[in-house]
Design an enzyme around this catalytic site. Structure first.
Site, short mmCIF file in Angstrom:
data_model
loop_
_atom_site.label_atom_id
_atom_site.label_comp_id
_atom_site.label_asym_id
_atom_site.label_seq_id
_atom_site.Cartn_x
_atom_site.Cartn_y
_atom_site.Cartn_z
N ASN A 160 -7.59 -8.17 -2.86
CA ASN A 160 -7.16 -7.10 -1.96
C ASN A 160 -7.14 -5.78 -2.72
OD1 ASN A 160 -6.03 -5.93 0.43
ND2 ASN A 160 -4.01 -6.00 -0.52
N HIS A 173 -5.12 -2.14 -2.63
CA HIS A 173 -3.89 -1.58 -2.06
C HIS A 173 -3.69 -0.16 -2.61
CE1 HIS A 173 0.09 -1.78 -0.24
NE2 HIS A 173 0.56 -1.20 -1.34
N GLY A 232 -13.41 1.43 7.16
CA GLY A 232 -14.42 0.75 6.35
C GLY A 232 -15.09 1.60 5.29
C1 GAR Z 1 -7.61 1.54 1.99
O1 GAR Z 1 -7.06 2.71 1.45
C2 GAR Z 1 -6.91 0.32 1.47
O2 GAR Z 1 -6.43 0.49 0.18
C3 GAR Z 1 -5.79 0.16 2.45
O3 GAR Z 1 -6.36 0.49 3.69
C4 GAR Z 1 -7.36 1.47 3.51
C5 GAR Z 1 -8.59 1.06 4.27
O4 GAR Z 1 -9.54 2.07 4.23
N1 GAR Z 1 -5.29 -1.16 2.42
C6 GAR Z 1 -4.01 -1.47 2.58
O5 GAR Z 1 -3.15 -0.64 2.82
C7 GAR Z 1 -3.69 -2.95 2.47
N2 GAR Z 1 -2.28 -3.14 2.36
P1 GAR Z 1 -11.05 1.78 4.63
O6 GAR Z 1 -11.04 1.04 5.96
O7 GAR Z 1 -11.64 3.16 4.77
O8 GAR Z 1 -11.68 0.98 3.53
#
Ligand code: GAR
Length: 201
Positions: free
Chosen positions: A107, A109, A11
């Site tokens: 989203n 990514h 998060g």
């Molecule tokens: C982020 O880096 C986001 O870009 C990625 O998950 C991470 C979550 O980090 N999302 C994906 O890979 C979606 N395909 P967070 O929980 O620290 O925000």
């Protein structure tokens, strides 16, 4: 504008949205709810600390994915959220849900789409040997990371990078780009024309 943020993990993106949007009254943006598909997601702690309602919706509790999506949809309607913000949410929605919320789901990514979609974008980026990595914010359509691209930022790949160091550098850019895009959306500045997203001045 009310938004719902969907999470699965740590998060850090949610944290920046809390600080840069939710806690900044001038933004006009309220995180009405945080929804997680994982009970242990640290993002839930971040939301609770900020006094934001949280909900856990797990796929295992439903007979099928349409019912899982429907429960999330119930929450979106309950909180009257106009925009669904995926912030590290690692589940895919069924076509019915995506159609219902067309151009209302975004989203983030950690790759320069259309390169490296899917579940391991940073590892795939490193394995391929590209010199430029980055982040993409896009609308969600029924494909995997295939929706219209709203904004991107590039990050150099260093010879010394491992998955963690590169992901950390990408996340610095995510944390700047995602709040900015959500503000554009709230200001009605995003116009989708086929695959292209125009950011109105
Ligand atoms: C982020 O880096 C986001 O870009 C990625 O998950 C991470 C979550 O980090 N999302 C994906 O890979 C979606 N395909 P967070 O929980 O620290 O925000």
């Amino acid at each position: 504008m009310k938004i719902a943020v969907l999470v699965s993990g740590s998060g850090t993106n949610l944290q920046t949205l809390i600080e840069q949007l939710h806690q900044d009254e001038t933004s006009g943006i309220e995180i009405a709810a945080v929804i997680s598909d994982r009970r242990k997601a640290y993002a839930l702690t971040r939301a609770k600390r900020a006094g934001i309602p949280t909900h856990i919706v797990k796929t295992q509790d439903f007979e099928n994915r349409v019912d899982f999506d429907a429960e999330i949809s119930n929450l979106i309607e309950h909180y009257a959220a106009e925009l669904i913000v995926l912030a590290g949410f690692m589940k895919l929605f069924q076509p019915l849900f995506v159609r219902k919320y067309q151009n209302r789901i975004i989203n983030v990514h950690p790759a320069l789409l259309p390169a490296f979609p899917g579940a391991h974008p940073v590892a795939d980026t490193l394995a391929y040997g590209v010199k430029i990595a980055g982040v993409t914010v896009h609308f969600v359509d029924k494909g995997v990371d295939t929706g219209p691209i709203i904004a991107q930022a590039a990050v150099p790949v260093l010879d010394t990078d491992d998955e963690e160091s590169l992901h950390n550098r990408i996340q610095v850019e995510e944390h700047k780009l995602y709040p900015k895009v959500i503000k554009w959306y709230a200001q009605g500045r995003l116009k989708v024309e086929g695959r292209k997203v125009i950011v109105k001045q």
